[in-house]
Scaffold this active site. Structure first.
Site, mmCIF file in Angstrom:
data_model
loop_
_atom_site.group_PDB
_atom_site.id
_atom_site.type_symbol
_atom_site.label_atom_id
_atom_site.label_comp_id
_atom_site.label_asym_id
_atom_site.label_seq_id
_atom_site.Cartn_x
_atom_site.Cartn_y
_atom_site.Cartn_z
ATOM 1 N N CYS A 107 0.834 -1.211 0.000
ATOM 2 C CA CYS A 107 0.000 0.000 0.000
ATOM 3 C C CYS A 107 0.869 1.261 0.000
ATOM 4 O O CYS A 107 1.499 1.560 -1.009
ATOM 5 C CB CYS A 107 -1.010 -0.035 1.147
ATOM 6 S SG CYS A 107 -2.381 1.116 0.852
ATOM 7 N N HIS A 209 -3.721 -4.804 0.311
ATOM 8 C CA HIS A 209 -3.316 -5.260 1.648
ATOM 9 C C HIS A 209 -3.409 -6.780 1.752
ATOM 10 O O HIS A 209 -4.393 -7.305 2.283
ATOM 11 C CB HIS A 209 -4.211 -4.605 2.713
ATOM 12 C CG HIS A 209 -3.812 -3.205 3.033
ATOM 13 N ND1 HIS A 209 -2.799 -2.896 3.909
ATOM 14 C CD2 HIS A 209 -4.271 -2.023 2.555
ATOM 15 C CE1 HIS A 209 -2.651 -1.588 3.983
ATOM 16 N NE2 HIS A 209 -3.538 -1.022 3.161
ATOM 17 N N GLU A 211 -1.999 -8.715 3.791
ATOM 18 C CA GLU A 211 -2.006 -9.192 5.185
ATOM 19 C C GLU A 211 -3.412 -9.273 5.762
ATOM 20 O O GLU A 211 -3.653 -10.039 6.697
ATOM 21 C CB GLU A 211 -1.115 -8.289 6.056
ATOM 22 C CG GLU A 211 -1.743 -6.973 6.526
ATOM 23 C CD GLU A 211 -1.858 -5.911 5.417
ATOM 24 O OE1 GLU A 211 -1.403 -6.169 4.287
ATOM 25 O OE2 GLU A 211 -2.410 -4.829 5.696
#
Ligand code: MN
Length: 240
Positions: A107, A209, A211
């Protein structure tokens, strides 16, 4: 005893509530991949010393890059700059771009990668691309959208697919791509969603993202698995 590769994670800066921090989701994703995160704090006078301790590095999501670093004008939707974090991350990216240590930018991370190497940013995605593909919830928060990955890219090999759904939460995006970087994924509206560096063993930035969904989405976890595998493979040369 463990020989888990150490993954340097650059913490979010002090202007984010007066705390250096990293969300647990990044730590969890790196540990699931078999790596052990080591937090780097922005402002270290000699980041090359920190980089010598680790086998790979990760740049996290966070606030907007100061537009002064890419000749931008500023935008009312942008957050306050963090000069300490910008300066440290730019320094780390330039060191790693010139070396062989694997780097994953997430990001804000991909945005700083591009700026550090001479690229520019769209300061508000909706101004340039409209809102046919929402890239964040309004005014903040995550949305899901698809990304389309270039064939013959490291990213395509890492993800094992050329099309996937991602968790997105950004209002800026890459504009002019820095020399040496190539675009390896876009959203349906044309927004750049990933870049990598030709001639570097493992230098990938993603605008989304991974994660956030990696615990339940094997495709996204593969980004962390591949980073740790590259760290483990010792494709790494010394940082000088
Ligand atoms: Mn997006």
């Amino acid at each position: 005893m463990t020989s888990a590769p150490l993954i340097g994670v650059v913490a979010r800066g002090r202007t984010d509530g007066g705390r250096y921090c990293a969300k647990a989701a990044y730590v969890d994703a790196i540990r699931r991949a078999g790596g052990e995160p080591l937090l780097f704090l922005p402002g270290a006078p000699d980041p090359s010393r920190l980089l010598r301790l680790v086998d790979a590095a990760v740049l996290l999501g966070g606030g907007d890059v100061d537009p002064k670093h890419f000749g931008g004008r500023g935008h009312p939707a942008s957050g306050p700059p963090d000069e300490e974090q910008d300066a440290s991350e730019i320094q780390i990216i330039r060191l790693l771009a010139a070396g062989r240590l694997p780097l994953l930018g997430i990001c804000r991370g991909v945005q700083v990668m591009n700026v550090a190497l001479g690229g520019t940013l769209h300061e508000h995605v909706a101004d340039a691309f409209g809102e046919t593909v929402p890239h964040r919830a309004s005014p903040q928060g995550s949305v899901a959208h698809e990304v389309f990955v270039e064939a013959d890219s490291l990213l395509a090999r890492v993800l094992g697919t050329r099309r996937c759904s991602v968790s997105s939460s950004h209002h800026q995006a890459l504009r002019d791509v820095a020399p040496g970087l190539s675009v390896t994924a876009r959203a349906a509206d044309g927004v750049i969603e990933a870049v990598e560096k030709a001639g570097h063993p493992w230098f990938i930035g993603v605008q989304w993202h991974p994660e956030v969904t990696a615990a339940d989405d094997a495709v996204q976890q593969r980004l962390f698995n591949a980073l740790v595998a590259a760290a483990e493979a010792g494709t790494v040369g010394p940082i000088e």
